[in-house]
Scaffold this motif. Structure first.
Motif, PDB file in Angstrom:
ATOM      1  N   TYR A   1      11.618  21.063 -53.629  1.00  0.00           N
ATOM      2  CA  TYR A   1      12.531  20.622 -54.685  1.00  0.00           C
ATOM      3  C   TYR A   1      13.235  21.844 -55.294  1.00  0.00           C
ATOM      4  O   TYR A   1      12.603  22.829 -55.643  1.00  0.00           O
ATOM      5  CB  TYR A   1      11.776  19.866 -55.781  1.00  0.00           C
ATOM      6  CG  TYR A   1      12.672  19.450 -56.917  1.00  0.00           C
ATOM      7  CD1 TYR A   1      13.557  18.394 -56.755  1.00  0.00           C
ATOM      8  CD2 TYR A   1      12.664  20.128 -58.125  1.00  0.00           C
ATOM      9  CE1 TYR A   1      14.399  18.016 -57.786  1.00  0.00           C
ATOM     10  CE2 TYR A   1      13.501  19.757 -59.154  1.00  0.00           C
ATOM     11  CZ  TYR A   1      14.367  18.697 -58.973  1.00  0.00           C
ATOM     12  OH  TYR A   1      15.213  18.324 -60.005  1.00  0.00           O
ATOM     13  N   GLY A   2      14.553  21.746 -55.383  1.00  0.00           N
ATOM     14  CA  GLY A   2      15.335  22.832 -55.962  1.00  0.00           C
ATOM     15  C   GLY A   2      15.696  23.932 -54.985  1.00  0.00           C
ATOM     16  O   GLY A   2      16.396  24.867 -55.345  1.00  0.00           O
ATOM     17  N   ARG A   3      15.239  23.813 -53.743  1.00  0.00           N
ATOM     18  CA  ARG A   3      15.534  24.842 -52.741  1.00  0.00           C
ATOM     19  C   ARG A   3      16.673  24.373 -51.849  1.00  0.00           C
ATOM     20  O   ARG A   3      16.748  23.217 -51.472  1.00  0.00           O
ATOM     21  CB  ARG A   3      14.286  25.135 -51.922  1.00  0.00           C
ATOM     22  CG  ARG A   3      13.208  25.780 -52.802  1.00  0.00           C
ATOM     23  CD  ARG A   3      11.897  25.980 -52.118  1.00  0.00           C
ATOM     24  NE  ARG A   3      12.014  26.867 -50.966  1.00  0.00           N
ATOM     25  CZ  ARG A   3      11.010  27.100 -50.135  1.00  0.00           C
ATOM     26  NH1 ARG A   3       9.843  26.509 -50.317  1.00  0.00           N
ATOM     27  NH2 ARG A   3      11.169  27.916 -49.116  1.00  0.00           N
ATOM     28  N   GLY A   4      17.564  25.275 -51.522  1.00  0.00           N
ATOM     29  CA  GLY A   4      18.711  24.945 -50.690  1.00  0.00           C
ATOM     30  C   GLY A   4      19.936  24.663 -51.537  1.00  0.00           C
ATOM     31  O   GLY A   4      19.972  24.950 -52.734  1.00  0.00           O
ATOM     32  N   GLN A   5      20.928  24.070 -50.921  1.00  0.00           N
ATOM     33  CA  GLN A   5      22.183  23.771 -51.606  1.00  0.00           C
ATOM     34  C   GLN A   5      22.037  22.503 -52.431  1.00  0.00           C
ATOM     35  O   GLN A   5      21.615  21.462 -51.933  1.00  0.00           O
ATOM     36  CB  GLN A   5      23.302  23.584 -50.577  1.00  0.00           C
ATOM     37  CG  GLN A   5      24.627  23.228 -51.189  1.00  0.00           C
ATOM     38  CD  GLN A   5      25.674  22.883 -50.138  1.00  0.00           C
ATOM     39  OE1 GLN A   5      25.406  22.845 -48.952  1.00  0.00           O
ATOM     40  NE2 GLN A   5      26.876  22.628 -50.601  1.00  0.00           N
ATOM     41  N   ARG A   6      22.397  22.607 -53.702  1.00  0.00           N
ATOM     42  CA  ARG A   6      22.324  21.439 -54.583  1.00  0.00           C
ATOM     43  C   ARG A   6      23.521  20.542 -54.307  1.00  0.00           C
ATOM     44  O   ARG A   6      24.672  20.965 -54.417  1.00  0.00           O
ATOM     45  CB  ARG A   6      22.331  21.872 -56.044  1.00  0.00           C
ATOM     46  CG  ARG A   6      22.132  20.731 -57.001  1.00  0.00           C
ATOM     47  CD  ARG A   6      22.018  21.257 -58.433  1.00  0.00           C
ATOM     48  NE  ARG A   6      21.602  20.229 -59.330  1.00  0.00           N
ATOM     49  CZ  ARG A   6      22.447  19.448 -60.016  1.00  0.00           C
ATOM     50  NH1 ARG A   6      23.743  19.632 -59.903  1.00  0.00           N
ATOM     51  NH2 ARG A   6      21.988  18.518 -60.812  1.00  0.00           N
ATOM     52  N   LEU A   7      23.260  19.278 -53.968  1.00  0.00           N
ATOM     53  CA  LEU A   7      24.315  18.324 -53.666  1.00  0.00           C
ATOM     54  C   LEU A   7      24.520  17.300 -54.769  1.00  0.00           C
ATOM     55  O   LEU A   7      25.505  16.577 -54.764  1.00  0.00           O
ATOM     56  CB  LEU A   7      24.007  17.588 -52.357  1.00  0.00           C
ATOM     57  CG  LEU A   7      23.827  18.469 -51.122  1.00  0.00           C
ATOM     58  CD1 LEU A   7      23.459  17.617 -49.922  1.00  0.00           C
ATOM     59  CD2 LEU A   7      25.083  19.279 -50.855  1.00  0.00           C
ATOM     60  N   GLY A   8      23.582  17.225 -55.688  1.00  0.00           N
ATOM     61  CA  GLY A   8      23.638  16.262 -56.782  1.00  0.00           C
ATOM     62  C   GLY A   8      22.334  16.302 -57.537  1.00  0.00           C
ATOM     63  O   GLY A   8      21.470  17.139 -57.263  1.00  0.00           O
ATOM     64  N   ASP A   9      22.191  15.379 -58.501  1.00  0.00           N
ATOM     65  CA  ASP A   9      20.946  15.305 -59.265  1.00  0.00           C
ATOM     66  C   ASP A   9      19.777  15.038 -58.322  1.00  0.00           C
ATOM     67  O   ASP A   9      19.739  14.013 -57.639  1.00  0.00           O
ATOM     68  CB  ASP A   9      21.008  14.201 -60.314  1.00  0.00           C
ATOM     69  CG  ASP A   9      21.924  14.552 -61.464  1.00  0.00           C
ATOM     70  OD1 ASP A   9      22.224  15.748 -61.640  1.00  0.00           O
ATOM     71  OD2 ASP A   9      22.344  13.628 -62.183  1.00  0.00           O
ATOM     72  N   HIS A  10      18.875  15.969 -58.247  1.00  0.00           N
ATOM     73  CA  HIS A  10      17.648  15.851 -57.443  1.00  0.00           C
ATOM     74  C   HIS A  10      17.923  15.738 -55.944  1.00  0.00           C
ATOM     75  O   HIS A  10      17.070  15.253 -55.193  1.00  0.00           O
ATOM     76  CB  HIS A  10      16.788  14.675 -57.907  1.00  0.00           C
ATOM     77  CG  HIS A  10      16.462  14.699 -59.375  1.00  0.00           C
ATOM     78  ND1 HIS A  10      15.733  15.707 -59.950  1.00  0.00           N
ATOM     79  CD2 HIS A  10      16.796  13.843 -60.380  1.00  0.00           C
ATOM     80  CE1 HIS A  10      15.621  15.465 -61.240  1.00  0.00           C
ATOM     81  NE2 HIS A  10      16.249  14.353 -61.520  1.00  0.00           N
ATOM     82  N   ILE A  11      19.097  16.170 -55.490  1.00  0.00           N
ATOM     83  CA  ILE A  11      19.449  16.112 -54.065  1.00  0.00           C
ATOM     84  C   ILE A  11      19.775  17.520 -53.585  1.00  0.00           C
ATOM     85  O   ILE A  11      20.634  18.194 -54.162  1.00  0.00           O
ATOM     86  CB  ILE A  11      20.649  15.187 -53.811  1.00  0.00           C
ATOM     87  CG1 ILE A  11      20.362  13.782 -54.354  1.00  0.00           C
ATOM     88  CG2 ILE A  11      20.965  15.116 -52.314  1.00  0.00           C
ATOM     89  CD1 ILE A  11      21.555  12.863 -54.328  1.00  0.00           C
ATOM     90  N   PHE A  12      19.081  17.935 -52.525  1.00  0.00           N
ATOM     91  CA  PHE A  12      19.253  19.287 -52.002  1.00  0.00           C
ATOM     92  C   PHE A  12      19.310  19.260 -50.478  1.00  0.00           C
ATOM     93  O   PHE A  12      18.633  18.447 -49.843  1.00  0.00           O
ATOM     94  CB  PHE A  12      18.091  20.186 -52.445  1.00  0.00           C
ATOM     95  CG  PHE A  12      18.003  20.330 -53.934  1.00  0.00           C
ATOM     96  CD1 PHE A  12      18.684  21.341 -54.581  1.00  0.00           C
ATOM     97  CD2 PHE A  12      17.256  19.436 -54.684  1.00  0.00           C
ATOM     98  CE1 PHE A  12      18.619  21.468 -55.960  1.00  0.00           C
ATOM     99  CE2 PHE A  12      17.182  19.555 -56.069  1.00  0.00           C
ATOM    100  CZ  PHE A  12      17.869  20.574 -56.702  1.00  0.00           C
TER     101      PHE A  12
END
Length: 120
Positions: A58-69
């Motif tokens: 969670y929180g790792r990588g590219q953030r695409l939206g709320d709680h989505i990575f």
């Protein structure tokens, strides 16, 4: 799943999903849950597990939206209990629990499991 389930309404007693419902944007997720409710008979049971916001990824990588990575080309929508209950607002007998384990690797993961019934 995102195009609607190819079944008549109210024909199943239960639906089970293990780690398949956390791959969609929020509006598509809500649609999929509506479709599941549509195909379940009154009192039908939904049992599912999804990735938790307490997961190490969670929180790792590219953030695409709320709680989505997106991480290494893999998109995940992480759930917390509040979001699960929001999706199940019109359901009854809701129970949730958080648990940990491994899945598809030896690295630890965190999940939320939920059980709910459609209204009778």
């Amino acid at each position: 799943m995102t195009q609607g389930l190819p079944f008549a309404g109210h024909i199943f007693d239960g639906v089970f999903s293990h780690l398949a419902l956390h791959y969609f944007e929020p509006d598509v997720t809500a649609f999929v849950f509506d479709e599941i409710r549509r195909v379940l008979r009154p009192g039908g049971v939904l049992v599912f597990a999804v990735k938790s916001t307490k997961d190490p990824y969670y929180g790792r990588g590219q953030r695409l939206g709320d709680h989505i990575f997106a991480r290494k080309g893999h998109v995940r929508h992480f759930f917390d209990e509040e979001y699960v209950r929001k999706l199940l607002v019109d359901w009854t007998d809701i129970s949730t629990d958080a648990y940990g384990g491994t899945y598809a690797s030896s690295e630890p993961s965190a999940f939320i499991r939920a059980v709910a019934r459609t209204a009778v």
